[in-house]
Design a protein around this motif. Structure first.
Motif, PDB file in Angstrom:
ATOM      1  N   ASN A  98       0.832  -1.330  -0.094  1.00 58.57           N
ATOM      2  CA  ASN A  98       0.026   0.041   0.041  1.00 58.57           C
ATOM      3  C   ASN A  98       0.818   1.299  -0.173  1.00 58.57           C
ATOM      4  OD1 ASN A  98      -3.180  -0.725   0.349  1.00 58.57           O
ATOM      5  ND2 ASN A  98      -1.751  -2.276   1.784  1.00 58.57           N
ATOM      6  N   ASN A  99       2.265   1.072  -0.224  1.00 57.87           N
ATOM      7  CA  ASN A  99       3.054   2.258  -0.156  1.00 57.87           C
ATOM      8  C   ASN A  99       3.014   3.240   1.071  1.00 57.87           C
ATOM      9  OD1 ASN A  99       4.222   1.618  -2.644  1.00 57.87           O
ATOM     10  ND2 ASN A  99       2.259   2.157  -3.575  1.00 57.87           N
ATOM     11  N   LEU A 100       2.786   2.559   2.374  1.00 61.70           N
ATOM     12  CA  LEU A 100       2.650   3.250   3.359  1.00 61.70           C
ATOM     13  C   LEU A 100       4.104   3.917   4.036  1.00 61.70           C
ATOM     14  CD1 LEU A 100      -0.190   1.237   5.097  1.00 61.70           C
ATOM     15  CD2 LEU A 100      -0.371   3.150   3.630  1.00 61.70           C
ATOM     16  N   LYS A 101       4.045   5.017   4.509  1.00 59.65           N
ATOM     17  CA  LYS A 101       5.248   5.628   4.906  1.00 59.65           C
ATOM     18  C   LYS A 101       5.359   5.320   6.602  1.00 59.65           C
ATOM     19  CE  LYS A 101       5.266   9.337   1.781  1.00 59.65           C
ATOM     20  NZ  LYS A 101       5.106  10.591   1.474  1.00 59.65           N
ATOM     21  N   ILE A 102       4.459   5.063   7.069  1.00 57.34           N
ATOM     22  CA  ILE A 102       4.442   4.823   8.685  1.00 57.34           C
ATOM     23  C   ILE A 102       5.471   3.682   9.075  1.00 57.34           C
ATOM     24  CG2 ILE A 102       2.390   3.340   8.772  1.00 57.34           C
ATOM     25  CD1 ILE A 102       1.486   4.861  11.224  1.00 57.34           C
ATOM     26  N   LYS A 103       6.116   3.465  10.084  1.00 59.26           N
ATOM     27  CA  LYS A 103       6.979   2.648  10.535  1.00 59.26           C
ATOM     28  C   LYS A 103       6.685   2.071  11.941  1.00 59.26           C
ATOM     29  CE  LYS A 103      10.131   3.816   7.366  1.00 59.26           C
ATOM     30  NZ  LYS A 103      10.357   3.038   6.074  1.00 59.26           N
ATOM     31  N   LEU A 104       6.843   0.671  11.969  1.00 59.25           N
ATOM     32  CA  LEU A 104       6.458  -0.042  13.149  1.00 59.25           C
ATOM     33  C   LEU A 104       7.348   0.061  14.192  1.00 59.25           C
ATOM     34  CD1 LEU A 104       5.464  -3.301  11.282  1.00 59.25           C
ATOM     35  CD2 LEU A 104       3.914  -1.632  11.754  1.00 59.25           C
ATOM     36  N   GLU A 105       6.613   0.116  15.367  1.00 57.92           N
ATOM     37  CA  GLU A 105       7.349   0.405  16.479  1.00 57.92           C
ATOM     38  C   GLU A 105       7.376  -0.794  17.162  1.00 57.92           C
ATOM     39  OE1 GLU A 105       7.697   3.527  20.431  1.00 57.92           O
ATOM     40  OE2 GLU A 105       6.182   3.713  18.844  1.00 57.92           O
ATOM     41  N   TYR A 106       8.303  -1.631  16.891  1.00 54.04           N
ATOM     42  CA  TYR A 106       8.361  -3.045  17.500  1.00 54.04           C
ATOM     43  C   TYR A 106       8.413  -2.912  19.037  1.00 54.04           C
ATOM     44  CZ  TYR A 106       8.434  -4.980  12.741  1.00 54.04           C
ATOM     45  OH  TYR A 106       8.026  -5.432  11.688  1.00 54.04           O
ATOM     46  N   GLY A 107       7.980  -3.737  19.720  1.00 52.58           N
ATOM     47  CA  GLY A 107       8.141  -3.755  21.154  1.00 52.58           C
ATOM     48  C   GLY A 107       7.284  -2.820  21.989  1.00 52.58           C
ATOM     49  N   ALA A 108       6.567  -2.022  21.343  1.00 54.05           N
ATOM     50  CA  ALA A 108       5.777  -0.990  22.194  1.00 54.05           C
ATOM     51  C   ALA A 108       4.674  -1.536  23.122  1.00 54.05           C
ATOM     52  CB  ALA A 108       5.099   0.075  21.222  1.00 54.05           C
ATOM     53  N   PHE A 109       4.129  -2.715  22.487  1.00 53.62           N
ATOM     54  CA  PHE A 109       3.232  -3.537  23.307  1.00 53.62           C
ATOM     55  C   PHE A 109       3.910  -4.780  23.364  1.00 53.62           C
ATOM     56  CE2 PHE A 109       0.028  -0.791  20.828  1.00 53.62           C
ATOM     57  CZ  PHE A 109      -0.154   0.085  22.089  1.00 53.62           C
ATOM     58  N   PRO A 110       3.676  -5.310  24.921  1.00 51.57           N
ATOM     59  CA  PRO A 110       4.020  -6.833  24.869  1.00 51.57           C
ATOM     60  C   PRO A 110       3.231  -7.784  24.309  1.00 51.57           C
ATOM     61  CG  PRO A 110       2.894  -5.899  26.845  1.00 51.57           C
ATOM     62  CD  PRO A 110       2.967  -4.591  25.825  1.00 51.57           C
ATOM     63  N   ASP A 111       3.807  -9.017  23.921  1.00 44.35           N
ATOM     64  CA  ASP A 111       2.961  -9.916  23.365  1.00 44.35           C
ATOM     65  C   ASP A 111       1.915 -10.335  24.500  1.00 44.35           C
ATOM     66  OD1 ASP A 111       4.091 -10.132  20.679  1.00 44.35           O
ATOM     67  OD2 ASP A 111       5.649 -11.129  21.665  1.00 44.35           O
ATOM     68  N   ARG A 112       0.611 -10.668  24.142  1.00 46.23           N
ATOM     69  CA  ARG A 112      -0.428 -11.009  25.115  1.00 46.23           C
ATOM     70  C   ARG A 112      -0.045 -12.285  25.455  1.00 46.23           C
ATOM     71  NH1 ARG A 112      -5.575  -9.154  21.814  1.00 46.23           N
ATOM     72  NH2 ARG A 112      -4.733 -10.622  20.586  1.00 46.23           N
ATOM     73  N   GLU A 113      -0.217 -12.910  27.044  1.00 48.24           N
ATOM     74  CA  GLU A 113       0.153 -14.048  27.412  1.00 48.24           C
ATOM     75  C   GLU A 113      -0.871 -15.091  26.568  1.00 48.24           C
ATOM     76  OE1 GLU A 113      -0.128 -13.889  31.657  1.00 48.24           O
ATOM     77  OE2 GLU A 113       1.315 -12.554  31.874  1.00 48.24           O
TER      78      GLU A 113
END
Length: 277
Positions: A243-258
């Motif tokens: 989709n040619n999106l410019k936004i970047k993923l901020e990895y680790g901002a949320f913990p993986d749910r248990e």
């Protein structure tokens, strides 16, 4: 006279695509919902609350041969109380369909019936749901399996997994990314993205639901899925590129749910047999 195909919840995220697939393949569709503003005008449309005034609308369904029951309130709100409140209403509606002679009944299920599970889900995987949505769907399925035996119904329980496509009209992570992109955000808060899920496009799913509903050889639980687990990270990164999106993923901002499985996917043997016929 060809029998009509009734699609309930026709105005929903999945419903409108099922209606469109059926119409594109020259089927006579009766589309019902409490609002029908997004439904293809080629369908016969009837605004109906299927939980109310049932005696009034049963006459409308006299030419129906197949029921595809997609109607469900608050599907994106997994712990809404309406899921529990509506179980008997769904059951009563579907029993009425059987009572008036509609024996080909197809109901949408969800992988959330299973609860926590690691690995492949088959038709025999035990269920232990952990959300009100999963509990309600599981209870309806169990109830309908009893009704199926007592009333000789060709029941198909169409279990769906993670759906992508037409992303502006769903409530998925993909819709939220599009929203943030439109807001000109630089970053999107994200988990590690390592967990693997079974994704399918809503357009492919519409074909699966339609073809599974139209046949009666394969019955019971039918997994409508890809059978292929893909990490959330890989899926979302692909989505950004496509989709040619410019936004970047901020990895680790949320913990993986248990309670999220490291990998969960469906066995698609039955749906492949149906699609390949």
């Amino acid at each position: 006279m060809n029998k009509q195909i009734l699609v309930t919840g026709a105005n929903g995220y999945i419903g409108k695509h099922v209606v469109e697939w059926l119409l594109d393949n020259n089927y006579d569709v009766l589309a019902t919902d409490i609002c029908l503003d997004r439904v293809d005008d080629r369908a016969q449309k009837k605004i109906i609350n299927i939980f109310e005034n049932s005696e009034d609308f049963l006459e409308v369904f006299k030419n129906v041969g197949v029921c595809i029951h997609l109607a469900w309130r608050n599907g994106f709100v997994h712990n809404s109380l309406t899921h529990l409140q509506d179980i008997p209403k769904h059951y009563e509606f579907l029993k009425k369909m059987s009572d008036i002679g509609i024996k080909n009944i197809n109901v949408i299920g969800t992988m959330h019936e299973i609860g926590y599970w690691e690995g492949e889900i088959t038709e025999k995987t035990p269920t232990n749901p952990i959300s009100l949505y999963g509990i309600a769907k599981n209870s309806l399925r169990q109830s309908l399996m009893i009704l199926r035996k007592n009333e000789n119904i060709d029941l198909k329980w169409l279990r769906v997994y993670y759906i992508q496509g037409d992303d502006k009209n769903n409530n998925s992570i993909f819709a939220k990314i599009l929203q943030k992109e439109n807001e000109k955000a630089d970053k999107f808060p994200f988990s590690t993205g390592k967990n693997k899920y079974d994704f399918i496009s809503v357009y492919e799913l519409a074909e699966m639901i339609s073809k599974a509903s139209l046949q009666t050889e394969i019955k019971g639980i039918i997994n409508c899925c890809s059978g292929n687990p893909i990490s959330l990270k890989e899926k979302v990164e692909n989505f950004l590129r496509e989709n040619n999106l410019k936004i970047k993923l901020e990895y680790g901002a949320f913990p993986d749910r248990e309670y999220d499985s490291p990998a969960i996917w469906g066995n698609n043997d039955a749906i492949l047999k149906i699609l390949n016929k």
